[in-house]
Enzyme design. Structure first.
Site, PDB file in Angstrom:
ATOM      1  N   HIS A  65       0.835  -1.214   0.000  1.00 59.50           N
ATOM      2  CA  HIS A  65       0.000   0.000   0.000  1.00 59.50           C
ATOM      3  C   HIS A  65       0.862   1.254   0.000  1.00 59.50           C
ATOM      4  O   HIS A  65       0.345   2.369  -0.097  1.00 59.50           O
ATOM      5  CB  HIS A  65      -0.904   0.025   1.232  1.00 59.50           C
ATOM      6  CG  HIS A  65      -1.830  -1.153   1.328  1.00 59.50           C
ATOM      7  ND1 HIS A  65      -2.808  -1.417   0.390  1.00 59.50           N
ATOM      8  CD2 HIS A  65      -1.920  -2.156   2.239  1.00 59.50           C
ATOM      9  CE1 HIS A  65      -3.456  -2.523   0.728  1.00 59.50           C
ATOM     10  NE2 HIS A  65      -2.932  -2.993   1.840  1.00 59.50           N
ATOM     11  N   HIS A  93       5.517   6.495   7.531  1.00 61.08           N
ATOM     12  CA  HIS A  93       5.167   6.090   6.171  1.00 61.08           C
ATOM     13  C   HIS A  93       4.657   7.309   5.417  1.00 61.08           C
ATOM     14  O   HIS A  93       4.613   8.413   5.961  1.00 61.08           O
ATOM     15  CB  HIS A  93       4.105   4.977   6.196  1.00 61.08           C
ATOM     16  CG  HIS A  93       2.823   5.407   6.841  1.00 61.08           C
ATOM     17  ND1 HIS A  93       2.578   5.258   8.195  1.00 61.08           N
ATOM     18  CD2 HIS A  93       1.724   6.022   6.342  1.00 61.08           C
ATOM     19  CE1 HIS A  93       1.378   5.742   8.484  1.00 61.08           C
ATOM     20  NE2 HIS A  93       0.843   6.222   7.370  1.00 61.08           N
ATOM     21  N   HIS A  95       1.918   8.974   2.134  1.00 61.67           N
ATOM     22  CA  HIS A  95       0.783   8.902   1.200  1.00 61.67           C
ATOM     23  C   HIS A  95       1.065   9.868   0.052  1.00 61.67           C
ATOM     24  O   HIS A  95       1.614  10.949   0.275  1.00 61.67           O
ATOM     25  CB  HIS A  95      -0.521   9.269   1.910  1.00 61.67           C
ATOM     26  CG  HIS A  95      -0.835   8.363   3.059  1.00 61.67           C
ATOM     27  ND1 HIS A  95      -1.618   7.225   2.926  1.00 61.67           N
ATOM     28  CD2 HIS A  95      -0.447   8.401   4.358  1.00 61.67           C
ATOM     29  CE1 HIS A  95      -1.699   6.612   4.104  1.00 61.67           C
ATOM     30  NE2 HIS A  95      -0.996   7.311   4.987  1.00 61.67           N
ATOM     31  N   GLU A 105      -3.517  13.338   2.530  1.00 59.32           N
ATOM     32  CA  GLU A 105      -4.789  12.852   3.058  1.00 59.32           C
ATOM     33  C   GLU A 105      -5.575  14.016   3.663  1.00 59.32           C
ATOM     34  O   GLU A 105      -6.735  14.234   3.323  1.00 59.32           O
ATOM     35  CB  GLU A 105      -4.542  11.741   4.074  1.00 59.32           C
ATOM     36  CG  GLU A 105      -3.846  10.551   3.444  1.00 59.32           C
ATOM     37  CD  GLU A 105      -4.139   9.245   4.142  1.00 59.32           C
ATOM     38  OE1 GLU A 105      -4.750   8.361   3.525  1.00 59.32           O
ATOM     39  OE2 GLU A 105      -3.737   9.104   5.322  1.00 59.32           O
ATOM     40  N   HIS A 118       3.418  10.461   7.710  1.00 62.68           N
ATOM     41  CA  HIS A 118       2.843  10.221   9.032  1.00 62.68           C
ATOM     42  C   HIS A 118       3.871   9.537   9.924  1.00 62.68           C
ATOM     43  O   HIS A 118       4.383   8.472   9.568  1.00 62.68           O
ATOM     44  CB  HIS A 118       1.589   9.339   8.929  1.00 62.68           C
ATOM     45  CG  HIS A 118       0.449  10.004   8.232  1.00 62.68           C
ATOM     46  ND1 HIS A 118      -0.604   9.298   7.653  1.00 62.68           N
ATOM     47  CD2 HIS A 118       0.175  11.321   8.018  1.00 62.68           C
ATOM     48  CE1 HIS A 118      -1.459  10.160   7.129  1.00 62.68           C
ATOM     49  NE2 HIS A 118      -1.004  11.383   7.335  1.00 62.68           N
ATOM     50  N   THR A 199      -5.922   6.318   9.169  1.00 57.67           N
ATOM     51  CA  THR A 199      -6.494   6.593   7.844  1.00 57.67           C
ATOM     52  C   THR A 199      -6.459   5.363   6.945  1.00 57.67           C
ATOM     53  O   THR A 199      -6.810   5.433   5.782  1.00 57.67           O
ATOM     54  CB  THR A 199      -5.739   7.750   7.153  1.00 57.67           C
ATOM     55  OG1 THR A 199      -4.374   7.349   6.930  1.00 57.67           O
ATOM     56  CG2 THR A 199      -5.780   9.018   8.001  1.00 57.67           C
ATOM     57  N   THR A 200      -6.009   4.235   7.498  1.00 58.17           N
ATOM     58  CA  THR A 200      -6.038   2.958   6.776  1.00 58.17           C
ATOM     59  C   THR A 200      -6.757   1.933   7.654  1.00 58.17           C
ATOM     60  O   THR A 200      -6.771   2.057   8.880  1.00 58.17           O
ATOM     61  CB  THR A 200      -4.616   2.449   6.480  1.00 58.17           C
ATOM     62  OG1 THR A 200      -3.885   2.363   7.704  1.00 58.17           O
ATOM     63  CG2 THR A 200      -3.884   3.377   5.521  1.00 58.17           C
TER      64      THR A 200
END
Length: 267
Positions: A65, A93, A95, A105, A118, A199-200
């Site tokens: 992901h 990690h 996004h 996000e 994040h 958020t996941t």
């Protein structure tokens, strides 16, 4: 836990059908509306503080992901600001999106940044482990840092130079030279904060969010390294789909703030 991703068949709009928490009223990310944020002088009474140990950033991983750096958090500490406890870094990690116009996000007045890092911390005073903290209120604190295209980020080069070694899902590479997470925090420490969620999936509502206002500069070339990652394992059949087996896009769109209060550090 169910298959999830970012394409139409398994993307954010489908998560609530597989992960109960994703249908909650305190979900993240949100659209940040600065004019409605409540200035909170208490956030400066005990300023937000962090300390990290560079040589405890252990390895870089392709999760399928996105990329993630797993950390031995011993000796690290995040405290102060909106936090009433001490938190320890577990991982960080990122996004991003298909182009430099999408990727973050959290949005600010509806506007996206090209990416968002994040730094995920867990509460070591109330819980015994990250796994225990992750699903409990006050369990996690996440620092959100927007990315913008500009100069190359020198420390991030330690990761982008290794992206070709984690091209496929499940691949890892050790960070022999370590990595200093504090270099991911912008020079201006003004931030917004609110109570939200992962958020996941499983989207647990256990996160105190701290989103820095100033973006971090990275180069367009560094962002392009992220987009070269694959969402499937080496030797597996390319699933095709909307993203042709690449991690072109891995962000969840904003969700309603609802009755939550968005706080901000005073100007």
């Amino acid at each position: 836990m169910g298959d999830w991703g970012y394409e139409k068949h398994n993307g954010p709009a489908t998560w609530a059908s597989k992960f109960l928490a994703a249908a909650g009223s305190k979900q993240s990310p949100i659209d940040i509306e600065p004019t409605t944020a409540q200035s909170n002088s208490k956030l400066l009474d005990v300023p937000l503080q962090w300390s990290y140990v560079p040589n405890k950033s252990l390895y870089l991983l392709n999760t399928g992901h996105g990329w993630k750096v797993n950390v031995d958090g011993e000796g690290s500490c995040l405290q102060g600001g909106p936090l009433n406890h001490k938190y320890q870094l577990a991982q960080f990690h990122c996004h991003w999106g298909k182009t430099d116009e999408t990727g973050s996000e959290h949005t600010v007045v509806g506007v996206m940044h090209p990416g968002e890092i994040h730094l995920v911390h867990w509460n070591t005073e109330l819980f015994q482990s990250f796994d225990e903290a992750v699903s409990n209120k006050k369990g996690l604190a996440v620092l959100g840092v927007f990315l913008q295209v500009g100069d190359e980020h020198v420390e991030l080069r330690k990761l982008t130079s290794k992206m070709s070694q984690i091209s496929y899902k499940g691949q890892t590479v050790p960070l022999i030279d370590g990595f200093d997470p504090s270099t991911l925090i912008p020079g201006d420490h003004a931030y917004w904060t609110y109570e939200g969620s992962l958020t996941t999936p499983p989207c647990y509502e256990s996160v105190t969010w701290i989103v820095f206002k100033q973006p971090l500069q990275v180069s367009g070339q560094q962002l392009n390294q992220f987009r070269k990652l694959h969402s499937f394992g080496e030797g597996e059949v390319n699933p095709g789909g909307e993203f042709f087996g690449h991690i072109f896009e891995n962000y969840r769109p904003p969700l309603p703030l609802g009755d939550r209060v968005l706080h901000t550090t005073p100007n």
